[in-house]
Design a protein around this motif. Sequence first.
Motif, PDB file in Angstrom:
ATOM      1  N   VAL A  23       0.850  -1.198   0.000  1.00  0.00           N
ATOM      2  CA  VAL A  23       0.000   0.000   0.000  1.00  0.00           C
ATOM      3  C   VAL A  23       0.882   1.243   0.000  1.00  0.00           C
ATOM      4  CG1 VAL A  23      -1.864   1.219   1.184  1.00  0.00           C
ATOM      5  CG2 VAL A  23      -1.734  -1.284   1.318  1.00  0.00           C
ATOM      6  N   VAL A  24       0.753   2.065  -1.055  1.00  0.00           N
ATOM      7  CA  VAL A  24       1.570   3.284  -1.173  1.00  0.00           C
ATOM      8  C   VAL A  24       0.733   4.493  -0.761  1.00  0.00           C
ATOM      9  CG1 VAL A  24       2.972   4.690  -2.738  1.00  0.00           C
ATOM     10  CG2 VAL A  24       2.857   2.210  -3.063  1.00  0.00           C
ATOM     11  N   THR A  25       1.249   5.283   0.181  1.00  0.00           N
ATOM     12  CA  THR A  25       0.499   6.436   0.701  1.00  0.00           C
ATOM     13  C   THR A  25       1.417   7.651   0.813  1.00  0.00           C
ATOM     14  OG1 THR A  25       1.009   6.248   3.072  1.00  0.00           O
ATOM     15  CG2 THR A  25      -0.684   4.766   2.234  1.00  0.00           C
ATOM     16  N   ASP A  26       0.835   8.743   1.330  1.00  0.00           N
ATOM     17  CA  ASP A  26       1.637   9.906   1.708  1.00  0.00           C
ATOM     18  C   ASP A  26       2.151   9.697   3.140  1.00  0.00           C
ATOM     19  OD1 ASP A  26      -0.584  10.446   3.421  1.00  0.00           O
ATOM     20  OD2 ASP A  26      -1.577  11.499   1.766  1.00  0.00           O
ATOM     21  N   PHE A  27       2.970  10.629   3.619  1.00  0.00           N
ATOM     22  CA  PHE A  27       3.532  10.505   4.974  1.00  0.00           C
ATOM     23  C   PHE A  27       2.459  10.423   6.068  1.00  0.00           C
ATOM     24  CE2 PHE A  27       8.047  12.535   4.251  1.00  0.00           C
ATOM     25  CZ  PHE A  27       8.404  11.425   3.520  1.00  0.00           C
ATOM     26  N   PRO A  28       1.512  11.396   6.125  1.00  0.00           N
ATOM     27  CA  PRO A  28       0.570  11.364   7.254  1.00  0.00           C
ATOM     28  C   PRO A  28      -0.247  10.074   7.325  1.00  0.00           C
ATOM     29  CG  PRO A  28       0.406  13.454   6.073  1.00  0.00           C
ATOM     30  CD  PRO A  28       1.274  12.555   5.253  1.00  0.00           C
TER      31      PRO A  28
END
Length: 447
Positions: free
Chosen positions: A204-209
């Motif tokens: 799962v690729v996300t942003d930092f937060p």
Amino acid sequence: MSLKITVIGTGYLGATHAAAMAELGFEVLGLDIVPEKIEMLRRGEVPMYEPGLEELLHRHVAGLEGSTGRLRFTTDFAEAAAFGDVHFICVNTPQKHGEYACDMQYVDSAVTSLAPHLTGPALVVGKSTVPVGSADRLARTIAELAPAGEEVELAWNPEFLREGFAVQDTLHPDRIVVGVRSERAEKLLREVYATPIAEGSPFVVTDFPTAELVKTAANSFLATKISFINAMAEVCEAAGGDVAKLAEAIGYDDRIGRKFLRAGIGFGGGCLPKDIRAFMARAGELGADQALTFLREIDSINMRQRGQMVELARQALGGGPFLGRRIAVLGATFKPDSDDVRDSPALNVAGQIHLQGGQVTVYDPKGMDNARRVFPTLGYAGSALEAVRGADVVLHLTEWQEFRELDPAELGEVVAARVILDGRNALDPERWRRAGWTYRAMGRPTA
């Protein structure tokens, strides 16, 4: 060219991650600032009990007979920086003394110690559980301190280890979450985790937060589920119901599921309590505290279970004071297959009864040394049989397999009174009753 990996912090998370990375085929350098810990690891020994971890170390630590030699250890940040392409930060983030917030000093120190030595391209990957917003701040710190500038990136890759299953969870994760800011960072992490991805682990690729929130959200949900069934146990106590049957019935609903629905003395350990408190504290700083007010009640229900177990023990002894009464406690760790006694409900209950004058004797298959360090004034026995000898009441407080397999008849021969309180709803009531015991469990007054 194969990636080289460093792991900064070789405690529970770091030692497991380093050994698992070597198992996946990488050259790994583990770093810690505690020389004694490094010396232990170089001998293939671990400073905690975790099934399968010592065997994994022996398979890979350089210098040990028959090892692959892929895993080494150091205390030198310059050596680590020169060695690694990917640097995993695996240090502890404990609760601050006197407040709910997370103590970030070890993470900050790891980053500020490593970054000035990064003179070439590198990816720094945070695995520690941190308050949301930390990755953004740490990325700025790295940009300021790393000589290689923009060639050094940060990513966030939260850990989801369950104590007792840490090796399995690292090598075969049920999901891999990465918070990244570039395709390069994502590509490197896909390379690191190529084996589990090929086996079917979701990536799962996300942003930092979002990456930072995933771990605290998951732990908050599990804590909610545990406290929910414990709240139902309180209602069952009052209404004459059986919480074990209630949990079984609602657990068949696949929207609810059966896991984490065993009522008892609540959760503890080094993660769940501190993580939900830090989550509340951070939500308050962000002005979103109302969103998480329910977690305060989750925490409150959880802590209440311990006091209720003490009261159950008092009732079992006729309702009077504990003074001069002998109480056996089976279990000291916060969960089975671990030697971790941090915020252990079992040890907390034992300690409360002891402080009220009870003569408490504790036995745990793996947690005795750690328990002694936390509560040196309790009595300790070398076996369950020895612990219950002469006891007026026996408390089962950690659900070790060893305790499920105990012979109630054999124990019955040595106790002063055949009374057992099952603080984990994990024993077979019929088996104990057939051997002449009075069996009582939380949330099951009629069972």
